[in-house]
Design a protein around this motif. Structure first.
Motif, short mmCIF file in Angstrom:
data_model
loop_
_atom_site.label_atom_id
_atom_site.label_comp_id
_atom_site.label_asym_id
_atom_site.label_seq_id
_atom_site.Cartn_x
_atom_site.Cartn_y
_atom_site.Cartn_z
N VAL A 1 0.86 -1.16 0.07
CA VAL A 1 0.03 -0.18 0.02
C VAL A 1 0.88 1.36 0.00
CG1 VAL A 1 -1.68 1.35 1.41
CG2 VAL A 1 -1.97 -0.98 0.99
N PHE A 2 1.82 1.26 0.70
CA PHE A 2 2.65 2.59 0.87
C PHE A 2 3.53 2.61 -0.53
CE2 PHE A 2 6.80 4.41 1.25
CZ PHE A 2 6.49 5.70 1.94
N ALA A 3 4.01 1.65 -1.01
CA ALA A 3 4.52 1.62 -2.37
C ALA A 3 3.58 2.63 -3.34
CB ALA A 3 4.81 0.43 -2.96
N GLN A 4 2.34 2.23 -3.38
CA GLN A 4 1.33 2.79 -4.26
C GLN A 4 1.14 4.26 -3.94
OE1 GLN A 4 -2.10 0.30 -5.60
NE2 GLN A 4 -1.13 -1.17 -4.05
N TRP A 5 1.04 4.36 -2.81
CA TRP A 5 0.86 5.83 -2.28
C TRP A 5 2.27 6.79 -2.56
CZ3 TRP A 5 2.63 9.50 0.95
CH2 TRP A 5 1.94 10.57 1.26
N HIS A 6 3.22 6.11 -2.28
CA HIS A 6 4.54 6.79 -2.50
C HIS A 6 4.77 7.10 -3.98
CE1 HIS A 6 8.79 7.93 -1.95
NE2 HIS A 6 9.16 6.99 -2.83
N ALA A 7 4.28 6.45 -4.81
CA ALA A 7 4.55 6.75 -6.27
C ALA A 7 3.66 7.82 -6.71
CB ALA A 7 4.45 5.45 -7.18
N THR A 8 2.67 8.19 -5.95
CA THR A 8 1.82 9.10 -6.33
C THR A 8 1.60 10.45 -5.66
OG1 THR A 8 0.03 7.90 -5.27
CG2 THR A 8 0.51 7.48 -7.45
N GLY B 1 -6.12 -0.49 1.64
CA GLY B 1 -5.47 0.42 2.77
C GLY B 1 -5.44 -0.23 3.95
N TYR B 2 -4.65 0.42 4.97
CA TYR B 2 -4.38 -0.25 6.26
C TYR B 2 -4.68 0.93 7.29
CZ TYR B 2 0.35 0.99 6.50
OH TYR B 2 1.67 1.54 6.46
N ALA B 3 -4.79 0.45 8.57
CA ALA B 3 -4.48 1.38 9.55
C ALA B 3 -3.87 0.60 10.90
CB ALA B 3 -5.98 2.05 10.02
N LEU B 4 -2.93 1.18 11.81
CA LEU B 4 -2.54 0.77 12.89
C LEU B 4 -3.23 1.42 14.07
CD1 LEU B 4 1.00 0.05 11.60
CD2 LEU B 4 -0.69 -1.77 12.01
N TYR B 5 -3.71 0.88 15.14
CA TYR B 5 -4.27 1.80 16.09
C TYR B 5 -4.27 1.42 17.29
CZ TYR B 5 -8.25 -1.45 15.72
OH TYR B 5 -9.02 -2.62 15.72
N GLU B 6 -4.23 2.12 18.49
CA GLU B 6 -4.32 1.62 19.91
C GLU B 6 -5.43 2.19 20.59
OE1 GLU B 6 -0.67 3.03 21.53
OE2 GLU B 6 0.73 1.60 20.46
N HIS B 7 -6.24 1.49 21.42
CA HIS B 7 -7.25 2.08 22.18
C HIS B 7 -6.98 2.40 23.70
CE1 HIS B 7 -10.97 2.22 24.14
NE2 HIS B 7 -11.89 2.05 23.00
N GLY B 8 -7.49 3.30 24.27
CA GLY B 8 -7.00 3.75 25.43
C GLY B 8 -7.41 2.67 26.50
N GLY B 9 -8.36 1.68 26.38
CA GLY B 9 -8.62 0.79 27.29
C GLY B 9 -10.05 0.93 27.95
N TRP B 10 -10.36 -0.06 28.61
CA TRP B 10 -11.72 -0.28 29.22
C TRP B 10 -12.33 0.76 30.31
CZ3 TRP B 10 -15.23 -3.47 27.76
CH2 TRP B 10 -16.58 -3.73 28.59
N GLY B 11 -11.24 1.54 30.81
CA GLY B 11 -11.61 2.52 31.76
C GLY B 11 -12.40 3.74 31.07
N ASP B 12 -11.79 4.87 31.56
CA ASP B 12 -12.33 6.17 31.07
C ASP B 12 -11.82 6.74 30.06
OD1 ASP B 12 -13.84 6.17 33.61
OD2 ASP B 12 -12.32 7.21 34.40
N ASP B 13 -10.57 6.26 29.30
CA ASP B 13 -10.10 6.93 28.28
C ASP B 13 -10.60 6.22 27.01
OD1 ASP B 13 -8.58 8.17 26.45
OD2 ASP B 13 -6.41 7.25 27.14
N HIS B 14 -11.60 6.53 26.48
CA HIS B 14 -12.23 5.95 25.30
C HIS B 14 -11.90 6.78 24.07
CE1 HIS B 14 -15.96 4.35 27.59
NE2 HIS B 14 -14.78 3.96 28.02
N THR B 15 -10.24 6.51 24.01
CA THR B 15 -9.61 7.25 22.73
C THR B 15 -8.81 6.16 21.97
OG1 THR B 15 -9.12 9.26 24.09
CG2 THR B 15 -7.80 8.76 22.29
N VAL B 16 -9.02 6.21 20.39
CA VAL B 16 -8.15 5.44 19.82
C VAL B 16 -7.18 6.42 19.15
CG1 VAL B 16 -8.27 4.44 17.32
CG2 VAL B 16 -10.09 3.72 19.00
N LYS B 17 -5.93 5.86 19.25
CA LYS B 17 -4.99 6.64 18.63
C LYS B 17 -4.44 5.99 17.44
CE LYS B 17 -0.16 8.06 19.68
NZ LYS B 17 1.05 8.05 20.79
N VAL B 18 -4.34 6.61 16.27
CA VAL B 18 -4.08 6.19 15.00
C VAL B 18 -2.36 6.00 15.13
CG1 VAL B 18 -4.04 6.16 12.56
CG2 VAL B 18 -5.99 6.77 13.89
N ARG B 19 -1.84 5.08 14.90
CA ARG B 19 -0.20 5.09 14.88
C ARG B 19 0.15 5.21 13.31
NH1 ARG B 19 2.49 3.07 18.91
NH2 ARG B 19 4.20 4.04 17.99
#
Length: 419
Positions: free
Chosen positions: A186-193, A237-255
Protein backbone atom coordinates in the motif's frame (compact mmCIF):
# COMPACT_ATOMS: atom_id res chain seq x y z
CA UNK A 1 39.87 18.94 22.91
CA UNK A 2 40.67 16.80 19.87
CA UNK A 3 37.74 14.42 19.56
CA UNK A 4 38.05 11.05 17.86
CA UNK A 5 35.77 11.53 14.83
CA UNK A 6 35.00 8.49 12.73
CA UNK A 7 32.27 6.72 10.76
CA UNK A 8 31.11 3.24 11.67
CA UNK A 9 29.89 0.76 9.07
CA UNK A 10 27.37 -1.55 10.77
CA UNK A 11 27.67 -4.03 7.89
CA UNK A 12 31.43 -4.39 8.30
CA UNK A 13 32.17 -7.47 10.45
CA UNK A 14 35.35 -5.72 11.62
CA UNK A 15 33.38 -2.93 13.32
CA UNK A 16 33.73 -3.52 17.09
CA UNK A 17 30.44 -4.53 18.71
CA UNK A 18 31.06 -2.30 21.80
CA UNK A 19 31.25 0.76 19.52
CA UNK A 20 27.95 -0.15 17.86
CA UNK A 21 26.27 -0.66 21.25
CA UNK A 22 27.78 2.61 22.44
CA UNK A 23 26.44 4.43 19.40
CA UNK A 24 22.91 3.20 20.12
CA UNK A 25 23.25 4.25 23.75
CA UNK A 26 24.26 7.76 22.64
CA UNK A 27 21.20 8.02 20.37
CA UNK A 28 18.83 6.77 23.08
CA UNK A 29 20.41 9.14 25.58
CA UNK A 30 20.11 12.04 23.17
CA UNK A 31 16.38 11.47 22.67
CA UNK A 32 15.70 10.62 26.33
CA UNK A 33 14.75 7.01 25.64
CA UNK A 34 15.34 4.14 28.03
CA UNK A 35 18.50 2.10 27.63
CA UNK A 36 18.18 -0.66 25.05
CA UNK A 37 18.38 -4.28 26.13
CA UNK A 38 19.71 -7.06 23.91
CA UNK A 39 16.43 -7.22 22.00
CA UNK A 40 16.57 -3.49 21.26
CA UNK A 41 20.17 -3.78 20.14
CA UNK A 42 19.28 -6.59 17.75
CA UNK A 43 16.36 -4.63 16.26
CA UNK A 44 18.48 -1.50 15.86
CA UNK A 45 21.33 -3.41 14.23
CA UNK A 46 18.93 -5.08 11.81
CA UNK A 47 17.48 -1.67 10.89
CA UNK A 48 20.75 0.22 10.37
CA UNK A 49 22.20 -2.70 8.45
CA UNK A 50 19.06 -2.84 6.32
CA UNK A 51 19.51 0.85 5.51
CA UNK A 52 23.26 0.46 4.87
CA UNK A 53 23.49 3.41 7.23
CA UNK A 54 26.56 5.53 7.89
CA UNK A 55 27.07 6.06 11.64
CA UNK A 56 29.08 9.25 12.11
CA UNK A 57 30.27 9.97 15.63
CA UNK A 58 32.69 11.85 17.85
CA UNK A 59 34.28 10.13 20.85
CA UNK A 60 36.35 11.46 23.73
CA UNK A 61 40.04 10.87 22.97
CA UNK A 62 41.84 7.83 24.33
CA UNK A 63 43.15 8.31 27.84
CA UNK A 64 40.83 11.22 28.71
CA UNK A 65 38.53 11.10 31.71
CA UNK A 66 35.15 9.66 30.67
CA UNK A 67 36.49 7.86 27.60
CA UNK A 68 34.06 5.10 26.57
CA UNK A 69 32.54 3.39 23.54
CA UNK A 70 29.62 5.86 23.81
CA UNK A 71 30.16 8.83 21.45
CA UNK A 72 29.42 12.37 22.58
CA UNK A 73 27.89 13.29 19.20
CA UNK A 74 26.14 11.33 16.46
CA UNK A 75 24.75 11.80 12.95
CA UNK A 76 23.26 8.88 11.01
CA UNK A 77 22.60 8.96 7.27
CA UNK A 78 21.46 6.59 4.54
CA UNK A 79 20.06 6.58 1.01
CA UNK A 80 16.36 6.87 0.23
CA UNK A 81 13.89 8.34 -2.24
CA UNK A 82 11.79 11.50 -2.54
CA UNK A 83 8.74 12.05 -4.74
CA UNK A 84 9.14 15.63 -5.99
CA UNK A 85 5.78 15.69 -7.75
CA UNK A 86 7.44 15.23 -11.14
CA UNK A 87 9.65 12.21 -10.49
CA UNK A 88 11.06 10.03 -7.72
CA UNK A 89 14.68 10.98 -7.02
CA UNK A 90 17.51 9.71 -4.84
CA UNK A 91 17.47 11.31 -1.40
CA UNK A 92 20.10 11.69 1.31
CA UNK A 93 18.30 10.95 4.59
CA UNK A 94 19.64 12.10 7.96
CA UNK A 95 18.58 11.19 11.50
CA UNK A 96 19.88 10.64 15.05
CA UNK A 97 21.57 14.04 15.34
CA UNK A 98 22.67 14.22 18.98
CA UNK A 99 25.26 16.00 21.10
CA UNK A 100 25.82 15.13 24.76
CA UNK A 101 25.00 18.04 27.11
CA UNK A 102 28.62 18.05 28.28
CA UNK A 103 29.91 18.58 24.73
CA UNK A 104 27.55 21.22 23.41
CA UNK A 105 28.71 24.43 21.71
CA UNK A 106 31.96 22.88 20.55
CA UNK A 107 30.99 22.64 16.90
CA UNK A 108 30.48 18.87 16.86
CA UNK A 109 27.07 18.86 15.18
CA UNK A 110 28.33 21.31 12.56
CA UNK A 111 31.46 19.24 11.97
CA UNK A 112 29.58 15.95 11.54
CA UNK A 113 26.69 17.38 9.53
CA UNK A 114 28.90 19.46 7.26
CA UNK A 115 31.12 16.48 6.46
CA UNK A 116 28.11 14.24 5.85
CA UNK A 117 26.39 16.75 3.54
CA UNK A 118 29.61 17.43 1.63
CA UNK A 119 30.11 13.70 1.08
CA UNK A 120 26.50 13.34 -0.09
CA UNK A 121 26.94 16.15 -2.61
CA UNK A 122 30.17 14.59 -3.86
CA UNK A 123 28.33 11.27 -4.27
CA UNK A 124 25.81 12.94 -6.59
CA UNK A 125 22.86 13.45 -4.24
CA UNK A 126 20.90 16.60 -5.11
CA UNK A 127 18.61 16.76 -2.05
CA UNK A 128 18.92 15.88 1.64
CA UNK A 129 16.15 15.68 4.24
CA UNK A 130 15.57 15.20 7.95
CA UNK A 131 12.95 15.67 10.64
CA UNK A 132 13.77 17.87 13.60
CA UNK A 133 13.15 17.89 17.34
CA UNK A 134 14.02 21.60 17.66
CA UNK A 135 12.96 24.05 14.97
CA UNK A 136 15.62 26.68 15.59
CA UNK A 137 18.69 24.62 14.75
CA UNK A 138 18.69 23.42 11.16
CA UNK A 139 18.35 26.53 9.00
CA UNK A 140 22.01 27.23 9.76
CA UNK A 141 22.83 23.95 7.99
CA UNK A 142 20.75 24.90 4.95
CA UNK A 143 17.55 23.00 5.74
CA UNK A 144 14.11 24.55 5.39
CA UNK A 145 10.70 23.15 6.43
CA UNK A 146 9.20 21.61 3.30
CA UNK A 147 6.18 19.54 4.37
CA UNK A 148 3.68 19.92 7.20
CA UNK A 149 1.33 17.84 9.32
CA UNK A 150 -1.71 18.53 11.45
CA UNK A 151 -2.80 16.70 14.58
CA UNK A 152 -6.53 16.03 14.77
CA UNK A 153 -8.91 14.90 17.48
CA UNK A 154 -12.18 13.60 16.05
CA UNK A 155 -15.42 13.34 18.02
CA UNK A 156 -16.85 9.97 16.97
CA UNK A 157 -19.90 9.99 19.22
CA UNK A 158 -23.39 10.42 17.77
CA UNK A 159 -22.34 13.68 16.10
CA UNK A 160 -20.08 11.76 13.73
CA UNK A 161 -21.82 11.07 10.43
CA UNK A 162 -20.82 11.25 6.79
CA UNK A 163 -22.85 13.49 4.54
CA UNK A 164 -22.69 11.87 1.08
CA UNK A 165 -19.83 9.40 1.45
CA UNK A 166 -20.66 5.69 1.66
CA UNK A 167 -18.01 3.18 2.59
CA UNK A 168 -17.17 0.42 0.13
CA UNK A 169 -15.51 -2.97 0.23
CA UNK A 170 -14.91 -4.52 3.63
CA UNK A 171 -12.51 -4.34 6.56
CA UNK A 172 -10.66 -7.13 8.35
CA UNK A 173 -9.13 -6.80 11.82
CA UNK A 174 -5.76 -8.54 12.17
CA UNK A 175 -2.83 -8.77 14.50
CA UNK A 176 -0.04 -6.52 13.14
CA UNK A 177 2.16 -9.59 12.75
CA UNK A 178 -0.40 -10.99 10.29
CA UNK A 179 -0.24 -8.04 7.88
CA UNK A 180 2.38 -9.62 5.64
CA UNK A 181 3.30 -7.35 2.73
CA UNK A 182 0.15 -5.19 2.95
CA UNK A 183 1.90 -2.16 4.53
CA UNK A 184 4.76 -2.20 2.02
CA UNK A 185 2.44 -2.74 -0.97
CA UNK A 186 0.00 0.00 0.00
CA UNK A 187 2.76 2.43 0.88
CA UNK A 188 4.59 1.78 -2.40
CA UNK A 189 1.45 2.75 -4.34
CA UNK A 190 0.93 5.82 -2.18
CA UNK A 191 4.58 6.88 -2.42
CA UNK A 192 4.57 6.73 -6.21
CA UNK A 193 1.68 9.19 -6.50
CA UNK A 194 2.16 11.77 -3.73
CA UNK A 195 4.38 14.84 -3.84
CA UNK A 196 6.59 15.07 -0.77
CA UNK A 197 6.49 11.35 0.00
CA UNK A 198 9.73 9.87 1.34
CA UNK A 199 10.63 6.19 1.23
CA UNK A 200 10.42 4.29 4.49
CA UNK A 201 13.56 3.12 6.30
CA UNK A 202 14.04 -0.53 7.14
CA UNK A 203 12.78 -0.01 10.70
CA UNK A 204 9.23 0.58 9.51
CA UNK A 205 8.76 -3.14 8.96
CA UNK A 206 9.36 -3.87 12.64
CA UNK A 207 6.95 -1.08 13.59
CA UNK A 208 4.09 -1.90 11.21
CA UNK A 209 4.15 -5.56 12.22
CA UNK A 210 4.16 -4.81 15.94
CA UNK A 211 7.63 -6.25 16.44
CA UNK A 212 9.12 -3.18 18.06
CA UNK A 213 8.02 0.15 19.49
CA UNK A 214 11.00 2.46 19.93
CA UNK A 215 9.21 4.66 22.46
CA UNK A 216 8.59 1.67 24.74
CA UNK A 217 11.78 -0.18 23.73
CA UNK A 218 9.72 -3.34 23.50
CA UNK A 219 7.38 -5.20 21.16
CA UNK A 220 4.04 -3.44 20.85
CA UNK A 221 1.37 -5.05 23.01
CA UNK A 222 -1.54 -2.64 22.42
CA UNK A 223 -1.42 -1.96 18.71
CA UNK A 224 -4.07 -3.51 16.44
CA UNK A 225 -4.37 -3.54 12.67
CA UNK A 226 -7.21 -3.24 10.20
CA UNK A 227 -7.02 -3.83 6.44
CA UNK A 228 -9.50 -2.24 4.06
CA UNK A 229 -10.28 -4.39 1.03
CA UNK A 230 -11.78 -2.94 -2.16
CA UNK A 231 -14.74 -4.39 -4.07
CA UNK A 232 -12.38 -6.90 -5.70
CA UNK A 233 -11.25 -8.00 -2.22
CA UNK A 234 -7.75 -6.59 -2.78
CA UNK A 235 -5.95 -4.63 -0.01
CA UNK A 236 -6.74 -0.96 -0.55
CA UNK A 237 -5.42 0.47 2.72
CA UNK A 238 -4.61 -0.28 6.33
CA UNK A 239 -4.47 1.37 9.74
CA UNK A 240 -2.58 0.64 12.94
CA UNK A 241 -4.26 1.86 16.11
CA UNK A 242 -4.30 1.63 19.89
CA UNK A 243 -7.32 1.93 22.19
CA UNK A 244 -7.07 3.74 25.52
CA UNK A 245 -8.60 0.80 27.35
CA UNK A 246 -11.71 -0.34 29.17
CA UNK A 247 -11.61 2.51 31.70
CA UNK A 248 -12.30 6.20 31.15
CA UNK A 249 -9.96 6.81 28.22
CA UNK A 250 -12.20 5.95 25.29
CA UNK A 251 -9.66 7.21 22.76
CA UNK A 252 -8.31 5.46 19.70
CA UNK A 253 -4.84 6.64 18.73
CA UNK A 254 -3.95 6.09 15.08
CA UNK A 255 -0.30 5.09 14.77
CA UNK A 256 -0.20 4.69 10.98
CA UNK A 257 -2.79 4.92 8.20
CA UNK A 258 -2.35 4.64 4.45
CA UNK A 259 -4.70 4.08 1.55
CA UNK A 260 -4.31 4.19 -2.21
CA UNK A 261 -7.29 6.57 -2.50
CA UNK A 262 -9.08 9.31 -0.57
CA UNK A 263 -12.24 7.19 -0.55
CA UNK A 264 -10.28 4.33 0.98
CA UNK A 265 -8.91 6.63 3.66
CA UNK A 266 -12.44 7.75 4.55
CA UNK A 267 -13.50 4.09 4.70
CA UNK A 268 -10.80 3.48 7.31
CA UNK A 269 -12.01 6.49 9.29
CA UNK A 270 -15.52 5.04 9.13
CA UNK A 271 -14.16 1.84 10.68
CA UNK A 272 -12.20 3.66 13.39
CA UNK A 273 -15.21 5.78 14.36
CA UNK A 274 -17.29 2.63 14.82
CA UNK A 275 -15.00 0.86 17.32
CA UNK A 276 -16.89 0.06 20.53
CA UNK A 277 -16.24 2.20 23.63
CA UNK A 278 -14.67 4.95 21.53
CA UNK A 279 -15.51 8.65 21.93
CA UNK A 280 -12.60 10.18 20.05
CA UNK A 281 -9.94 9.27 17.53
CA UNK A 282 -6.58 11.09 17.35
CA UNK A 283 -4.23 11.04 14.40
CA UNK A 284 -1.51 12.91 12.55
CA UNK A 285 -2.75 13.85 9.08
CA UNK A 286 -1.91 16.01 6.09
CA UNK A 287 -2.91 19.69 6.40
CA UNK A 288 -5.57 19.41 3.68
CA UNK A 289 -7.11 16.28 5.17
CA UNK A 290 -10.58 15.66 3.67
CA UNK A 291 -12.38 14.18 6.69
CA UNK A 292 -14.01 17.38 7.98
CA UNK A 293 -15.35 18.13 4.49
CA UNK A 294 -16.98 14.69 4.31
CA UNK A 295 -18.89 15.01 7.61
CA UNK A 296 -22.34 16.46 8.22
CA UNK A 297 -20.85 18.31 11.20
CA UNK A 298 -17.29 19.39 10.33
CA UNK A 299 -16.79 20.57 13.91
CA UNK A 300 -16.34 16.94 14.89
CA UNK A 301 -12.74 17.48 13.74
CA UNK A 302 -10.50 19.64 15.93
CA UNK A 303 -7.09 20.34 14.39
CA UNK A 304 -3.83 21.55 15.85
CA UNK A 305 -1.33 22.82 13.32
CA UNK A 306 -0.17 22.64 10.68
CA UNK A 307 3.39 22.31 11.93
CA UNK A 308 6.63 21.48 10.17
CA UNK A 309 7.48 17.86 9.40
CA UNK A 310 10.10 17.15 6.70
CA UNK A 311 12.96 19.64 6.29
CA UNK A 312 14.74 19.73 2.92
CA UNK A 313 18.29 20.77 2.02
CA UNK A 314 19.28 21.39 -1.61
CA UNK A 315 22.76 20.06 -2.45
CA UNK A 316 22.79 20.42 -6.25
CA UNK A 317 20.67 23.30 -7.57
CA UNK A 318 20.55 22.34 -11.29
CA UNK A 319 19.73 18.68 -10.64
CA UNK A 320 17.19 19.40 -7.88
CA UNK A 321 15.28 22.10 -9.77
CA UNK A 322 15.24 20.05 -12.97
CA UNK A 323 13.56 17.20 -11.07
CA UNK A 324 10.58 19.14 -9.65
CA UNK A 325 7.39 20.28 -11.41
CA UNK A 326 6.84 23.87 -12.60
CA UNK A 327 3.61 25.73 -13.22
CA UNK A 328 4.40 28.33 -15.91
CA UNK A 329 6.96 29.10 -18.57
CA UNK A 330 9.54 31.78 -17.81
CA UNK A 331 13.17 32.65 -17.18
CA UNK A 332 14.80 33.98 -14.03
CA UNK A 333 18.38 34.34 -12.82
CA UNK A 334 18.40 32.94 -9.30
CA UNK A 335 21.03 33.82 -6.70
CA UNK A 336 21.51 31.26 -3.91
CA UNK A 337 23.51 31.89 -0.73
CA UNK A 338 24.85 28.82 1.08
CA UNK A 339 27.10 29.02 4.14
CA UNK A 340 28.48 25.54 3.35
CA UNK A 341 29.10 26.47 -0.29
CA UNK A 342 27.35 23.40 -1.69
CA UNK A 343 24.52 25.23 -3.50
CA UNK A 344 26.08 28.70 -3.67
CA UNK A 345 25.89 30.42 -7.03
CA UNK A 346 23.88 32.19 -9.68
CA UNK A 347 21.66 30.03 -11.81
CA UNK A 348 19.67 30.70 -14.98
CA UNK A 349 16.36 28.88 -14.56
CA UNK A 350 14.40 28.42 -17.79
CA UNK A 351 11.03 26.66 -17.65
CA UNK A 352 9.17 25.24 -20.62
CA UNK A 353 6.17 22.91 -20.50
CA UNK A 354 6.48 22.19 -16.80
CA UNK A 355 10.18 21.27 -16.70
CA UNK A 356 13.24 23.40 -15.97
CA UNK A 357 16.70 23.72 -17.45
CA UNK A 358 19.17 25.17 -14.94
CA UNK A 359 22.66 26.39 -15.84
CA UNK A 360 25.32 28.52 -14.10
CA UNK A 361 25.07 32.23 -14.91
CA UNK A 362 27.36 35.25 -14.73
CA UNK A 363 24.39 37.66 -14.77
CA UNK A 364 23.25 39.59 -11.73
CA UNK A 365 20.58 37.70 -9.74
CA UNK A 366 17.02 38.81 -10.36
CA UNK A 367 15.73 36.77 -7.41
CA UNK A 368 17.88 36.08 -4.32
CA UNK A 369 17.41 33.72 -1.40
CA UNK A 370 19.37 31.43 0.88
CA UNK A 371 19.52 27.68 0.46
CA UNK A 372 17.18 26.96 3.41
CA UNK A 373 14.49 29.12 1.77
CA UNK A 374 14.99 27.27 -1.51
CA UNK A 375 14.45 24.04 0.45
CA UNK A 376 11.11 25.33 1.73
CA UNK A 377 10.02 26.30 -1.78
CA UNK A 378 11.15 23.04 -3.33
CA UNK A 379 8.01 20.96 -2.70
CA UNK A 380 5.55 23.86 -2.68
CA UNK A 381 4.60 23.95 1.00
CA UNK A 382 4.72 27.78 0.94
CA UNK A 383 4.28 30.36 -1.80
CA UNK A 384 6.89 32.73 -3.12
CA UNK A 385 4.70 35.74 -2.20
CA UNK A 386 4.60 34.64 1.45
CA UNK A 387 8.38 34.39 1.62
CA UNK A 388 8.77 37.74 -0.16
CA UNK A 389 6.49 39.31 2.44
CA UNK A 390 8.62 38.03 5.34
CA UNK A 391 11.90 39.00 3.65
CA UNK A 392 13.23 35.55 2.82
CA UNK A 393 13.01 36.08 -0.97
CA UNK A 394 14.24 39.33 -2.56
CA UNK A 395 14.35 40.74 -6.09
CA UNK A 396 12.77 43.12 -8.54
CA UNK A 397 8.98 43.04 -8.85
CA UNK A 398 8.76 41.63 -12.38
CA UNK A 399 11.23 38.83 -11.68
CA UNK A 400 9.50 37.94 -8.40
CA UNK A 401 6.16 37.75 -10.22
CA UNK A 402 7.68 35.46 -12.87
CA UNK A 403 9.39 33.28 -10.23
CA UNK A 404 6.11 32.91 -8.31
CA UNK A 405 4.18 31.97 -11.45
CA UNK A 406 6.84 29.40 -12.34
CA UNK A 407 7.38 27.96 -8.88
CA UNK A 408 4.03 27.93 -7.09
CA UNK A 409 1.17 25.49 -7.57
CA UNK A 410 0.48 21.80 -7.43
CA UNK A 411 -0.77 19.49 -4.66
CA UNK A 412 0.07 20.10 -1.03
CA UNK A 413 3.21 18.07 -0.22
CA UNK A 414 2.93 15.43 2.47
CA UNK A 415 4.99 12.56 3.82
CA UNK A 416 3.69 9.52 5.68
CA UNK A 417 7.29 8.78 6.69
CA UNK A 418 9.03 10.11 9.79
CA UNK A 419 12.65 9.31 10.58
Amino acid sequence: MEYDVRTLDPNDPETPAPLLRGYLEAVNRGFHLVRADSRGEDVWLRDVRGNSARLHGAWLPAGSFGESPVPVATVTSWDGELNTGAEVIDLHMISDVTVAPSSRRQGLARRLLSADLTAAAAAGKSVAALTVSEGGIYRRFGFGPATQVSKVEVDVTRRFAFDDFSSFGRTVVLEPAELGDVPSRVFAQWHATHRGSISRPAGYSSFTHGGWDWSDQAPSKKMRAVVHLDDADEPHGYALYEHGGWGDDHTVKVRDLASVSTEGELALWDFLAGIDLTDRVTATVRPDHPLAWALTDPRCVSAKGPSDHIWVRILDVPAALAARPWSADGEVVLGVVDALGLAEGRWAVSVRDGRATVTPSDAAPQVSLDVSTLGSLYLGVVTVDTLVAVGRVRGDADALHTWAAMSDGGPVPYSLTSF
